[in-house]
Design a protein around this motif. Structure first.
Motif, PDB file in Angstrom:
ATOM      1  N   ILE A  77      34.746   4.651  77.003  1.00 52.25           N
ATOM      2  CA  ILE A  77      35.290   5.228  78.228  1.00 52.25           C
ATOM      3  C   ILE A  77      34.831   6.676  78.359  1.00 52.25           C
ATOM      4  N   THR A  78      34.349   7.063  79.527  1.00 53.61           N
ATOM      5  CA  THR A  78      33.957   8.450  79.738  1.00 53.61           C
ATOM      6  C   THR A  78      35.195   9.339  79.851  1.00 53.61           C
ATOM      7  N   ASP A  79      35.078  10.557  79.342  1.00 56.64           N
ATOM      8  CA  ASP A  79      36.171  11.528  79.358  1.00 56.64           C
ATOM      9  C   ASP A  79      36.229  12.174  80.742  1.00 56.64           C
ATOM     10  N   SER A  80      36.847  11.463  81.691  1.00 58.95           N
ATOM     11  CA  SER A  80      36.848  11.905  83.089  1.00 58.95           C
ATOM     12  C   SER A  80      37.562  13.237  83.280  1.00 58.95           C
ATOM     13  N   ARG A 131      38.297  10.673  87.896  1.00 55.98           N
ATOM     14  CA  ARG A 131      37.639  11.974  88.086  1.00 55.98           C
ATOM     15  C   ARG A 131      38.182  12.695  89.310  1.00 55.98           C
ATOM     16  N   LEU A 132      38.509  11.946  90.345  1.00 59.88           N
ATOM     17  CA  LEU A 132      39.126  12.547  91.532  1.00 59.88           C
ATOM     18  C   LEU A 132      40.448  13.212  91.155  1.00 59.88           C
ATOM     19  N   GLY A 133      41.290  12.494  90.426  1.00 57.49           N
ATOM     20  CA  GLY A 133      42.585  13.046  90.048  1.00 57.49           C
ATOM     21  C   GLY A 133      42.460  14.270  89.161  1.00 57.49           C
ATOM     22  N   ALA A 134      41.537  14.226  88.205  1.00 56.22           N
ATOM     23  CA  ALA A 134      41.360  15.351  87.289  1.00 56.22           C
ATOM     24  C   ALA A 134      40.770  16.561  88.017  1.00 56.22           C
ATOM     25  N   PHE A 135      39.871  16.328  88.957  1.00 56.95           N
ATOM     26  CA  PHE A 135      39.270  17.418  89.740  1.00 56.95           C
ATOM     27  C   PHE A 135      40.349  18.109  90.572  1.00 56.95           C
ATOM     28  N   ALA A 136      41.208  17.315  91.225  1.00 55.79           N
ATOM     29  CA  ALA A 136      42.295  17.879  92.030  1.00 55.79           C
ATOM     30  C   ALA A 136      43.275  18.666  91.160  1.00 55.79           C
ATOM     31  N   ASP A 137      43.594  18.131  89.974  1.00 59.23           N
ATOM     32  CA  ASP A 137      44.533  18.807  89.084  1.00 59.23           C
ATOM     33  C   ASP A 137      43.993  20.158  88.625  1.00 59.23           C
ATOM     34  N   ILE A 155      26.466  14.334  80.074  1.00 62.92           N
ATOM     35  CA  ILE A 155      27.428  13.529  79.310  1.00 62.92           C
ATOM     36  C   ILE A 155      26.689  12.921  78.123  1.00 62.92           C
ATOM     37  N   ASN A 156      27.295  12.966  76.954  1.00 62.49           N
ATOM     38  CA  ASN A 156      26.604  12.582  75.724  1.00 62.49           C
ATOM     39  C   ASN A 156      26.707  11.080  75.469  1.00 62.49           C
ATOM     40  N   PHE A 157      25.982  10.298  76.269  1.00 61.94           N
ATOM     41  CA  PHE A 157      25.982   8.845  76.096  1.00 61.94           C
ATOM     42  C   PHE A 157      25.273   8.436  74.808  1.00 61.94           C
ATOM     43  N   GLU A 158      24.311   9.224  74.364  1.00 62.64           N
ATOM     44  CA  GLU A 158      23.585   8.863  73.145  1.00 62.64           C
ATOM     45  C   GLU A 158      24.518   8.842  71.938  1.00 62.64           C
ATOM     46  N   ARG A 159      25.372   9.847  71.826  1.00 59.85           N
ATOM     47  CA  ARG A 159      26.332   9.859  70.714  1.00 59.85           C
ATOM     48  C   ARG A 159      27.298   8.679  70.832  1.00 59.85           C
ATOM     49  N   ALA A 160      27.699   8.338  72.056  1.00 61.00           N
ATOM     50  CA  ALA A 160      28.590   7.195  72.246  1.00 61.00           C
ATOM     51  C   ALA A 160      27.925   5.907  71.784  1.00 61.00           C
ATOM     52  N   GLY A 161      26.618   5.765  72.043  1.00 58.59           N
ATOM     53  CA  GLY A 161      25.898   4.589  71.567  1.00 58.59           C
ATOM     54  C   GLY A 161      25.878   4.505  70.053  1.00 58.59           C
ATOM     55  N   TYR A 162      25.687   5.655  69.404  1.00 57.55           N
ATOM     56  CA  TYR A 162      25.684   5.695  67.941  1.00 57.55           C
ATOM     57  C   TYR A 162      27.058   5.293  67.403  1.00 57.55           C
ATOM     58  N   VAL A 186      33.386   9.105  75.686  1.00 58.96           N
ATOM     59  CA  VAL A 186      32.079   9.696  75.961  1.00 58.96           C
ATOM     60  C   VAL A 186      32.325  11.084  76.532  1.00 58.96           C
ATOM     61  N   HIS A 187      31.923  12.109  75.800  1.00 55.80           N
ATOM     62  CA  HIS A 187      32.274  13.474  76.172  1.00 55.80           C
ATOM     63  C   HIS A 187      31.167  14.163  76.955  1.00 55.80           C
ATOM     64  N   PRO A 188      31.548  14.982  77.943  1.00 53.98           N
ATOM     65  CA  PRO A 188      30.567  15.845  78.605  1.00 53.98           C
ATOM     66  C   PRO A 188      30.260  17.044  77.716  1.00 53.98           C
TER      67      PRO A 188
END
Length: 455
Positions: free
Chosen positions: A166-169, A202-208, A302-309, A331-333
């Motif tokens: 899951i991406t860290d939205s 991401r919408l909710g987190a952006f608004a917050d 976003i660090n998808f490569e680390r998430a794959g590892y 999955v962290h940005p």
């Protein structure tokens, strides 16, 4: 006298599996045995047998025997099905991370085909030991294999009972909001896909995040899908009308790079200038999509490569039969890759704009508030007061934000040592930069690189 002798048909047994392979009479006994590295386990057993002079073997003959009889499971490779798209940068980076793990810990045997999003293909009679897949429409079909599975989230929030990526939205949106705020903007909007859970998150987190800074925002959502040319013509007209209605200048976050690129195209239709009237930032940092945009699109990396590892690491443990609490792999940005779509300063106050430009262009240098005051051409008291009114932060806070952003980029994007980064960003050494970085980020530069850097 030759040290070779004839022996009866050798019986070769792989102790871990208990499987036996019967060789052929007349196999020569020879002292020197050359085996591939990935036959280490078998080599140790052959060596022990030779010492007891029970048998030895010609390796080429043995290899032909094993593969001719189909008894290759004595050197068992985990068979892994990868149903991850190669059409997207995120999918390719996930695959890179998996490959990096296998090079260190493998080997694995893969089933994979180039494909787009949501197009997994069954492997026929090829039965996998594990699966890593995107949560496509054919998810249930793939789960029917009943083997350890890691699911990469896209259309669903989470798949119960499975390891979910899951991406860290929250953090993605926070980084995007902070970047637009640093541009001096006071009007904000979000453009997303209403049928994607990660977009809504991401919408909710952006608004917050904006609400914490004292700002409100507007939003536009429609369903993601392949609209075709006619569908895009209708969608772009609606999107352009929404953009015209927004107060200017405005900073817009697209839920991902695809959506942000559509916003830029709709700005052309609406006759709006990017970034002067509409600053746009996306997420994923898909370089191809970002460069297709005109002007090129700023994006949250976003660090998808680390998430794959990490996904491969968890799958390997599951295939070994380890019992795990079904973990969630986040999955962290890492940082914003700034391009022309946000290369602007939306500040009417000329002195504040001049100060911001100075801070940005000197972020690698040791900088004091007095340096910025001289560049702005006003007194320190006046500049501090205007910064508070326009940007809602102090001059020193802006200096620190810009320098931390530059250090973060170097930690993630390069392999330079922390000492090299310290010296080239104006610090006296590792301890100095570590104190400075920890005060803002909550961890040392080395810890940050281990958590968010390249694998």
């Amino acid at each position: 006298m030759s040290n070779r002798r004839r022996c009866a048909a050798p019986l070769i047994e792989d102790p871990p599996s208990g499987k036996r392979i019967v060789g052929e009479p007349g196999m020569r006994v020879t002292k020197k045995v050359l085996l591939p590295e990935w036959w280490t386990r078998l080599k140790c057993y052959l060596d022990s047998c030779y010492k007891e002079r029970q048998f030895a073997t010609n390796v080429n003959h043995f290899a032909n025997l094993v593969f001719r009889t189909g008894s290759y499971m004595s050197v068992d490779f985990p068979k892994v099905m990868l149903l991850i798209e190669s059409s997207r940068s995120s999918g390719r980076e996930l695959l890179h991370g998996i490959v990096n793990y296998v090079r260190l810990q493998g080997p694995w045997s893969f089933y994979w085909e180039p494909r787009g999003m949501g197009q997994p293909a069954p492997a026929g009679d090829w039965r996998p030991d594990g699966i890593i897949l995107r949560d496509s429409e054919r998810l249930d079909e793939m789960l029917a294999y009943q083997v350890p599975t890691v699911v990469v989230g896209h259309s669903k929030e989470q798949v119960p009972g499975m390891v979910n990526i899951i991406t860290d939205s929250d953090r993605i949106s926070r980084i995007a909001a902070e970047h637009l705020l640093a541009c001096g903007l006071t009007h904000f909007a979000f453009c997303g896909f209403g049928n994607r859970p990660w977009s809504r998150a991401r919408l909710g987190a952006f608004a917050d995040q904006l609400r914490k800074e004292g700002y409100e925002m507007l939003s536009y959502e429609s369903d993601e899908g392949p609209p075709g040319l006619n569908g895009w013509q209708q969608e772009s007209a609606m999107l352009a009308a929404w953009l015209i209605s927004l107060p200017k200048p405005v900073g817009i976050m697209g839920c991902n790079d695809d959506r942000a690129q559509q916003v830029i195209e709709a700005c052309k239709l609406a006759g709006l200038q990017v970034p002067e009237e509409v600053a746009v930032i996306g997420a994923d940092n898909d370089e191809l999509v970002c460069d297709l945009a005109d002007p090129p699109l700023s994006s949250v990396a976003i660090n998808f490569e680390r998430a794959g590892y990490e996904a491969a690491t968890v799958l390997a443990r599951l295939m070994r039969g380890e019992q795990l609490e079904q973990p969630r792999i986040d999955v962290h940005p890492t940082h914003v890759v700034e391009r022309r779509s946000t290369n602007m300063t939306a500040v009417e106050d000329a002195q504040v704009a001049r100060a911001l430009q100075y801070i940005r262009s000197h972020s690698r240098e040791p900088m004091q508030v007095d340096d910025v005051v001289r560049a702005a051409g006003v007194s320190r008291r006046v500049l501090e007061k205007r910064f508070r009114r326009v940007l809602r932060r102090s001059v020193l806070e802006e200096i620190r934000r810009a320098r931390i952003a530059e250090i973060t980029r170097l930690l993630v994007d390069t392999d330079a040592s922390v000492l090299y980064i310290a010296v080239n960003t104006g610090f006296t050494g590792i301890e100095h930069i570590a104190r400075y970085f920890r005060a803002s980020v909550g961890m040392s530069p080395s810890e940050y690189r281990r958590s968010y850097g390249r694998v």
